[in-house]
Enzyme design. Structure first.
Site, PDB file in Angstrom:
ATOM      1  N   ASP A 114       0.787  -1.232   0.000  1.00 55.28           N
ATOM      2  CA  ASP A 114       0.000   0.000   0.000  1.00 55.28           C
ATOM      3  C   ASP A 114       0.819   1.284   0.000  1.00 55.28           C
ATOM      4  O   ASP A 114       0.247   2.375  -0.045  1.00 55.28           O
ATOM      5  CB  ASP A 114      -0.960  -0.004   1.197  1.00 55.28           C
ATOM      6  CG  ASP A 114      -2.058  -1.038   1.027  1.00 55.28           C
ATOM      7  OD1 ASP A 114      -2.599  -1.131  -0.091  1.00 55.28           O
ATOM      8  OD2 ASP A 114      -2.370  -1.759   1.994  1.00 55.28           O
ATOM      9  N   ASP A 174      -6.494  -4.734  -6.145  1.00 56.98           N
ATOM     10  CA  ASP A 174      -6.220  -3.361  -5.699  1.00 56.98           C
ATOM     11  C   ASP A 174      -4.788  -2.921  -6.023  1.00 56.98           C
ATOM     12  O   ASP A 174      -4.498  -1.731  -6.154  1.00 56.98           O
ATOM     13  CB  ASP A 174      -6.409  -3.231  -4.171  1.00 56.98           C
ATOM     14  CG  ASP A 174      -7.544  -4.038  -3.590  1.00 56.98           C
ATOM     15  OD1 ASP A 174      -7.895  -5.072  -4.171  1.00 56.98           O
ATOM     16  OD2 ASP A 174      -8.060  -3.650  -2.537  1.00 56.98           O
TER      17      ASP A 174
HETATM   18  N1  GLY Z   1      -7.193  -1.846  -0.700  1.00 57.26           N
HETATM   19  C1  GLY Z   1      -8.129  -2.168   0.287  1.00 57.26           C
HETATM   20  C2  GLY Z   1      -9.524  -1.765  -0.004  1.00 57.26           C
HETATM   21  O1  GLY Z   1      -9.859  -1.280  -1.048  1.00 57.26           O
HETATM   22  O2  GLY Z   1     -10.330  -1.950   0.866  1.00 57.26           O
END
Ligand code: GLY
Length: 392
Positions: A114, A174
């Site tokens: 992230d 993601d």
């Molecule tokens: N990347 C985590 C979410 O979208 O919840």
């Protein structure tokens, strides 16, 4: 006589179109006025604290603040940068700088994928808008993200191994969003290894993460040694075989961005096909804001996810500048019209001073369900900005 009638019709049509455009512009200005007041109240509340706080959501009427290492820490500072961009009011800059620079240590964070979200939404926007000397932070963050690249599998590992789920090397859809950091780190540093990692990850996402109908699996578990797929699962979706709405929006956005950064047609086509999946889905509502999972059996008696809608709208505005396969701008406008209406736009001074109501973090974990979320606000602001750029 016929010509006179035609001329009258033409003038009436022009008049109608102009008054529609003026009305839409007025509505957009009203939304931006509301946002500056709402986030002005948010800043007032945060600045009363002796420590730097980073707001994510409001749960049971209590503000949820997050530490720099939480995956959403870049969105609040990023939203402040967008408010500055939307208003041109330099009074927002010191706040944007303060909440951005509070994430300084994240450039070295290697605990998950992230770091792209965290650094690029905050420092990336700061650098884009002010030219502040954030290049080193951005490149360091790209180096940190690159430590998670597994060359044998050709992917960036999103999360660490999870023995309780028998996940050796989990990669989530993601992760497409974190590639923007890498593309830009190559531009800033001249080091093409970041670019190479980004396109390899994107190519393997095309190969493995999409079903024949272009729905998405949320989590793929890769074999680290040979890149084969061990499991296809979900984490935040309804089931392993469903398409989780926000994950699908991340994929669309990520491939539009990959097309921007590479000019490679296959990324554009991937985004278009993933959008066909949505457009043709019987459970996709006409107002454009998806239910939290396209395949939830509880539709229509379940939650919408405003964040999935905002991410989608922002991606659609960008795509409308590259492709005429559908009227992507009209689609984005529909979503924005819905999100800017009373169902989603918070009343002033309420909703913990967030902009949008009704997002879903993770329904299967009963976590952050039907609440405001800082990333719904961030992508709503980005979409507003993209809409304005397109129309100006
Ligand atoms: N990347 C985590 C979410 O979208 O919840």
């Amino acid at each position: 006589m016929k010509n006179l009638l035609q001329l009258t019709f033409l003038l009436l049509s022009i008049g109608l179109m102009t008054s529609c455009a003026v009305k839409q512009e007025q509505e957009a200005d009203d939304t931006i006025d509301f946002i500056t007041q709402q986030y002005g109240l948010m800043i007032e509340q945060l600045e009363a604290s002796p420590t730097i706080l980073n707001p994510k959501s409001i749960i049971d009427e209590k503000m949820k603040y997050i530490p720099p290492k939480e995956w959403t820490s870049g969105f609040f500072p990023g939203s402040l940068w967008y408010i500055y961009e939307l208003t041109g009011d330099e009074a927002w800059i010191p706040y944007a700088v303060k909440y951005t620079e509070a994430l300084d240590t994240i450039q070295y964070y290697t605990g998950n994928h992230d770091v792209g979200f965290m650094i690029y939404c905050s420092y990336g926007n700061g650098f884009r808008l002010t030219g502040k000397p954030y290049e080193e932070v951005i490149v360091n963050a790209a180096k940190s993200l690159s430590t998670r690249y597994i060359p044998e599998a050709g992917i960036i590992q999103s999360w660490n191994a999870n023995p309780s789920k028998d996940w050796e090397c989990p990669v989530i859809i993601d992760n497409m969003m974190n590639l923007e950091l890498l593309f830009n780190a190559t531009k800033l540093s001249g080091d093409s290894s970041f670019y190479h990692i980004a396109v390899t990850h994107a190519d393997n996402t095309i190969k493995n993460h999409y079903r024949p109908d272009y729905g998405t699996w949320h989590v793929l578990d890769y074999n680290k040694a040979d890149g084969t797929i061990r499991h296809r699962n979900t984490h935040q979706g309804y089931s392993d075989e469903s398409t989780w709405a926000r994950g699908h929006s991340w994929g669309v956005y990520g491939f539009v961005m990959c097309y921007r950064e590479t000019g490679n047609q296959k990324y554009l086509e991937q985004a278009e096909k993933a959008l066909d999946f949505i457009a043709n889905h019987p459970n996709y509502p006409e107002d454009g804001v998806p239910y939290w999972d396209y395949d939830s059996p509880d539709i229509p008696n379940t939650y919408r996810d405003a964040s999935a809608g905002a991410i989608l709208a922002s991606a659609l505005y960008e795509l409308s500048t590259y492709s005429t396969k559908r009227d992507y701008k009209a689609w984005a406008d529909t979503i924005m019209q819905t999100l800017s209406g009373p169902r989603y736009l918070a009343p002033l001074g309420e909703n913990g001073h967030f902009i949008l109501m009704h997002s879903v973090g993770s329904l299967p974990h009963n976590s952050e369900v039907d609440v405001p979320l800082n990333y719904a606000d961030y992508y709503f602001l980005e979409a507003l900005k993209r809409k304005r750029d397109l129309e100006s």
